[in-house]
Design a protein around this motif. Structure first.
Motif, PDB file in Angstrom:
ATOM      1  N   GLY A   1      19.681  12.947  -4.169  1.00 17.80           N
ATOM      2  CA  GLY A   1      18.568  13.784  -3.740  1.00 17.80           C
ATOM      3  C   GLY A   1      17.430  12.982  -3.127  1.00 17.80           C
ATOM      4  O   GLY A   1      17.408  11.751  -3.147  1.00 17.80           O
ATOM      5  N   TRP A   2      16.477  13.717  -2.584  1.00 11.71           N
ATOM      6  CA  TRP A   2      15.381  13.096  -1.843  1.00 11.71           C
ATOM      7  C   TRP A   2      14.486  12.238  -2.735  1.00 11.71           C
ATOM      8  O   TRP A   2      13.975  11.202  -2.309  1.00 11.71           O
ATOM      9  N   PHE A   3      14.311  12.657  -3.995  1.00 11.27           N
ATOM     10  CA  PHE A   3      13.421  11.902  -4.877  1.00 11.27           C
ATOM     11  C   PHE A   3      13.973  10.499  -5.144  1.00 11.27           C
ATOM     12  O   PHE A   3      13.227   9.518  -5.154  1.00 11.27           O
ATOM     13  N   ALA A   4      15.292  10.416  -5.344  1.00  9.82           N
ATOM     14  CA  ALA A   4      15.919   9.111  -5.551  1.00  9.82           C
ATOM     15  C   ALA A   4      15.756   8.238  -4.308  1.00  9.82           C
ATOM     16  O   ALA A   4      15.541   7.027  -4.404  1.00  9.82           O
ATOM     17  N   MET A   5      15.846   8.845  -3.126  1.00 13.24           N
ATOM     18  CA  MET A   5      15.661   8.093  -1.883  1.00 13.24           C
ATOM     19  C   MET A   5      14.232   7.572  -1.766  1.00 13.24           C
ATOM     20  O   MET A   5      13.997   6.435  -1.336  1.00 13.24           O
ATOM     21  N   VAL A   6      13.263   8.400  -2.150  1.00 13.35           N
ATOM     22  CA  VAL A   6      11.860   7.978  -2.076  1.00 13.35           C
ATOM     23  C   VAL A   6      11.613   6.804  -3.024  1.00 13.35           C
ATOM     24  O   VAL A   6      10.953   5.824  -2.662  1.00 13.35           O
ATOM     25  N   LEU A   7      12.154   6.883  -4.233  1.00 15.90           N
ATOM     26  CA  LEU A   7      11.984   5.782  -5.182  1.00 15.90           C
ATOM     27  C   LEU A   7      12.662   4.516  -4.674  1.00 15.90           C
ATOM     28  O   LEU A   7      12.150   3.403  -4.877  1.00 15.90           O
ATOM     29  N   LEU A   8      13.803   4.666  -4.011  1.00 18.26           N
ATOM     30  CA  LEU A   8      14.464   3.511  -3.419  1.00 18.26           C
ATOM     31  C   LEU A   8      13.577   2.894  -2.343  1.00 18.26           C
ATOM     32  O   LEU A   8      13.452   1.656  -2.251  1.00 18.26           O
ATOM     33  N   MET A   9      12.964   3.727  -1.514  1.00 22.36           N
ATOM     34  CA  MET A   9      12.061   3.227  -0.478  1.00 22.36           C
ATOM     35  C   MET A   9      10.897   2.466  -1.095  1.00 22.36           C
ATOM     36  O   MET A   9      10.464   1.438  -0.568  1.00 22.36           O
ATOM     37  N   VAL A  10      10.384   2.959  -2.222  1.00 21.15           N
ATOM     38  CA  VAL A  10       9.282   2.276  -2.900  1.00 21.15           C
ATOM     39  C   VAL A  10       9.712   0.876  -3.320  1.00 21.15           C
ATOM     40  O   VAL A  10       9.012  -0.112  -3.082  1.00 21.15           O
TER      41      VAL A  10
ATOM     42  N   LEU B   1       0.830  -1.205   0.000  1.00 24.73           N
ATOM     43  CA  LEU B   1       0.000   0.000   0.000  1.00 24.73           C
ATOM     44  C   LEU B   1       0.866   1.257   0.000  1.00 24.73           C
ATOM     45  O   LEU B   1       0.561   2.232  -0.700  1.00 24.73           O
ATOM     46  N   PHE B   2       1.942   1.252   0.778  1.00 25.37           N
ATOM     47  CA  PHE B   2       2.860   2.396   0.795  1.00 25.37           C
ATOM     48  C   PHE B   2       3.398   2.666  -0.599  1.00 25.37           C
ATOM     49  O   PHE B   2       3.396   3.811  -1.077  1.00 25.37           O
ATOM     50  N   ALA B   3       3.871   1.614  -1.278  1.00 27.88           N
ATOM     51  CA  ALA B   3       4.408   1.785  -2.627  1.00 27.88           C
ATOM     52  C   ALA B   3       3.333   2.299  -3.573  1.00 27.88           C
ATOM     53  O   ALA B   3       3.583   3.197  -4.390  1.00 27.88           O
ATOM     54  N   PHE B   4       2.130   1.746  -3.464  1.00 26.83           N
ATOM     55  CA  PHE B   4       1.016   2.159  -4.323  1.00 26.83           C
ATOM     56  C   PHE B   4       0.720   3.648  -4.150  1.00 26.83           C
ATOM     57  O   PHE B   4       0.556   4.381  -5.137  1.00 26.83           O
ATOM     58  N   VAL B   5       0.669   4.110  -2.907  1.00 22.04           N
ATOM     59  CA  VAL B   5       0.329   5.515  -2.638  1.00 22.04           C
ATOM     60  C   VAL B   5       1.424   6.446  -3.151  1.00 22.04           C
ATOM     61  O   VAL B   5       1.140   7.483  -3.770  1.00 22.04           O
ATOM     62  N   VAL B   6       2.694   6.097  -2.916  1.00 21.49           N
ATOM     63  CA  VAL B   6       3.792   6.957  -3.376  1.00 21.49           C
ATOM     64  C   VAL B   6       3.827   7.015  -4.899  1.00 21.49           C
ATOM     65  O   VAL B   6       3.984   8.096  -5.487  1.00 21.49           O
ATOM     66  N   ILE B   7       3.684   5.880  -5.559  1.00 22.66           N
ATOM     67  CA  ILE B   7       3.686   5.871  -7.025  1.00 22.66           C
ATOM     68  C   ILE B   7       2.515   6.687  -7.559  1.00 22.66           C
ATOM     69  O   ILE B   7       2.664   7.456  -8.519  1.00 22.66           O
ATOM     70  N   ALA B   8       1.358   6.545  -6.928  1.00 20.44           N
ATOM     71  CA  ALA B   8       0.196   7.332  -7.353  1.00 20.44           C
ATOM     72  C   ALA B   8       0.480   8.826  -7.218  1.00 20.44           C
ATOM     73  O   ALA B   8       0.129   9.622  -8.102  1.00 20.44           O
ATOM     74  N   GLY B   9       1.139   9.218  -6.121  1.00 20.80           N
ATOM     75  CA  GLY B   9       1.482  10.626  -5.942  1.00 20.80           C
ATOM     76  C   GLY B   9       2.434  11.127  -7.014  1.00 20.80           C
ATOM     77  O   GLY B   9       2.299  12.249  -7.515  1.00 20.80           O
ATOM     78  N   VAL B  10       3.409  10.296  -7.389  1.00 20.12           N
ATOM     79  CA  VAL B  10       4.357  10.681  -8.443  1.00 20.12           C
ATOM     80  C   VAL B  10       3.625  10.830  -9.773  1.00 20.12           C
ATOM     81  O   VAL B  10       3.887  11.772 -10.540  1.00 20.12           O
ATOM     82  N   LEU B  11       2.706   9.917 -10.075  1.00 20.26           N
ATOM     83  CA  LEU B  11       1.955   9.996 -11.329  1.00 20.26           C
ATOM     84  C   LEU B  11       1.096  11.262 -11.386  1.00 20.26           C
ATOM     85  O   LEU B  11       0.989  11.901 -12.424  1.00 20.26           O
TER      86      LEU B  11
END
Length: 377
Positions: free
Chosen positions: A291-300, A122-132
């Motif tokens: 940067g922070w965006f790369a870290m967020v994608l890594l977390m996903v 669910l965490f990955a789904f929500v973050v990816i949805a936010g990026v889209l």
């Protein structure tokens, strides 16, 4: 940055990435357990001795422990790894026993355990949805604008203007799908479905294998087709499509993991590509510099893998518990405690062996073994 500073940086970045993911995983177990009236005695991030902690008004001990490579929620009455009733459980007063994990029906125990991996997805789904929503998605038509000489595409007879519509029977929606799929199949033959001058064709292409290194020196063996796309663009994703596209990307990521595992088991990909905590720490430190965006994608990516790995039917993991609950639901009685105990001991041995193996791989990727060999030579 010197070696010591780099190590501290990598560890710090690893904790920043893995800590929240462990927390949300265990929070899934905790919240669904509370929903079903199960008392939580402890909520721990990490294993081993407590570093810091506090007890809330419900009697739950919240703590951070010394070894931050996982976590757990200990529910009332959960007195053994198999979560089976024990003499200690049977001796509890009836009111206390009603608040224990073992007292709940099998479907509730199943959902409590399943909630941990589910929250990771669910965490990955929500973050990816936010990026889209914020950035859209790259959309490039799967049409060939150029074919590299002496490439897999040239050998297969692909031509400029061909539109690729499928790879091994799987539909291709955009050019990015082509690169994603072929990269996973180095030195393998892929059946390419295409449209040429209005005519449907299927041609086999044997992917060339290429080893690429990123700016940090990390190497990966990938497949290359040898084609270029026409010009693409970032496309806003309509809100109504965001949930489906986000779910598709999560499923695609799981599919990639399954494909890679299958290739390792089949001997098509080296087991040296498996990585563990040391490798993740190194990658976290590297991505943090981007940067922070790369870290967020890594977390996903790590969150999806945590969810997937925990669903594997291996005793000691959530998936092992879920398998026993499914068997219990079918048989209408639990699996014998001695069978579960044997299974959990075997699962622990398997996980410890895998941890040693991936740690050996991780240390080897840092060049440690070569350095030691040089010192002893």
């Amino acid at each position: 940055m010197n070696a010591v500073g780099g190590l501290i940086w990598a560890i710090a970045c690893f904790l920043v990435v893995i800590g929240p993911l462990i927390f949300i995983h265990e929070m899934g177990h905790y919240l669904v357990g509370r929903w079903f009236g199960v008392k939580a005695e402890a909520f721990s991030i990490g294993f081993g001795n407590e570093v810091v902690g506090w007890t809330d008004k419900r009697g739950t001990r919240w703590k951070i422990a010394t070894l931050p490579l996982g976590g757990y929620v200990r529910f009332a009455g959960d007195m053994n790894p198999a979560s089976q009733p024990s003499p200690e459980w049977l001796s509890l007063p009836a009111e206390e026993r009603r608040q224990t994990f073992q007292a709940k029906p099998v479907w509730q125990r199943f959902l409590i355990v399943f909630a941990g991996p589910a929250v990771n997805f669910l965490f990955a789904f929500v973050v990816i949805a936010g990026v889209l929503v914020a950035y859209g998605e790259p959309v490039t038509p799967p049409v060939i604008s150029a074919v590299l000489p002496h490439s897999a595409a040239a050998s297969a007879g692909l031509q400029v203007g061909d539109r690729i519509v499928s790879l091994d029977g799987g539909a291709v929606r955009r050019f990015e799908d082509v690169g994603f799929y072929t990269a996973l199949h180095p030195d393998m033959t892929v059946q390419i479905g295409l449209i040429r001058a209005g005519r449907a064709l299927t041609v086999p292409a044997h992917m060339q294998a290429e080893t690429l290194a990123d700016k940090f020196g990390n190497k990966a063996r990938i497949g290359r087709l040898g084609i270029y796309p026409i010009r693409g663009a970032m496309r806003p994703v309509p809100l109504i499509e965001v949930p489906r596209r986000s779910a598709d990307l999560v499923v695609q990521s799981v599919g990639t993991t399954l494909t890679a595992i299958g290739q390792i088991i089949g001997g098509e990909r080296s087991a040296k590509e498996l990585s563990g905590p040391v490798g993740m720490a190194r990658v976290a430190g590297e991505q943090a510099t981007l940067g922070w965006f790369a870290m967020v994608l890594l977390m996903v990516g790590i969150s999806i893998n945590l969810g997937f790995i925990n669903l594997l039917p291996i005793p000691m993991l959530d998936g092992g518990h879920l398998l026993f609950y499914i068997v219990e639901a079918v048989r209408r009685r639990p699996v014998q405690p001695q069978v579960q105990e044997w299974a959990f001991r075997s699962g622990l041995a398997l996980l410890l062996g895998l941890m040693l193996f991936v740690t050996f791989n991780d240390l080897g990727s840092t060049g440690l073994w070569q350095k030691l060999a040089g010192l002893m030579g």
